[in-house]
Design a protein around this motif. Sequence first.
Motif, PDB file in Angstrom:
ATOM      1  N   VAL A  46      90.950  40.053  37.750  1.00 42.83           N
ATOM      2  CA  VAL A  46      91.032  38.677  37.264  1.00 42.83           C
ATOM      3  C   VAL A  46      90.233  38.473  35.978  1.00 42.83           C
ATOM      4  N   ALA A  49      92.531  39.727  33.114  1.00 44.99           N
ATOM      5  CA  ALA A  49      93.949  39.357  33.173  1.00 44.99           C
ATOM      6  C   ALA A  49      94.373  38.599  31.926  1.00 44.99           C
ATOM      7  N   ARG A  53      99.629  36.966  32.844  1.00 40.38           N
ATOM      8  CA  ARG A  53      99.388  37.343  34.240  1.00 40.38           C
ATOM      9  C   ARG A  53      98.764  36.188  35.011  1.00 40.38           C
ATOM     10  N   TYR A  61      94.822  32.231  41.642  1.00 40.89           N
ATOM     11  CA  TYR A  61      94.303  33.408  40.926  1.00 40.89           C
ATOM     12  C   TYR A  61      93.382  32.953  39.791  1.00 40.89           C
ATOM     13  N   LYS A  65      89.173  33.575  38.841  1.00 39.52           N
ATOM     14  CA  LYS A  65      88.477  33.874  37.581  1.00 39.52           C
ATOM     15  C   LYS A  65      87.229  33.004  37.456  1.00 39.52           C
TER      16      LYS A  65
END
Length: 139
Positions: A46, A49, A53, A61, A65
């Motif tokens: 993450v 990414a 993404r 997701y 982060k």
Amino acid sequence: MTSWDTMVLGAGPAGIAAATRLVAGCARVLIIDENPAPGGQIWRGVETASAQRLALLGTDYLYGKQRVAALRASQATLALNTTLWRADPGGTVWLKTPAGIERHQSPHLVLAVGAMERPVPVRCFTSTPCSVLRWASGI
């Protein structure tokens, strides 16, 4: 031997939550994970990414982060690329780190050892050929 208030085994979502909460309460925390970065299976990669993404994998997701950044900004000590290979009665653990074998002690060990990979639906990913799926669905 280094002493900690708590050691957290696993730097995935549960381990990150435990470590950041404990540090917020002024605990000295060591978080241990065999991977090179925090995030676990759910938030793997993450920190690095791409925007594409992040958009593909969604808001949960992206939340990962933020949680990893909070962990990095906290006073928790990260032991990444590290394996806990022995736990003795009394709270002593032995770790295999990139630098060698280390011994640590804590009265508390939080086990946050993870989950399965994050499923991402992909059209026609099953063993059934896409042509059969199209025929059956009338596409």
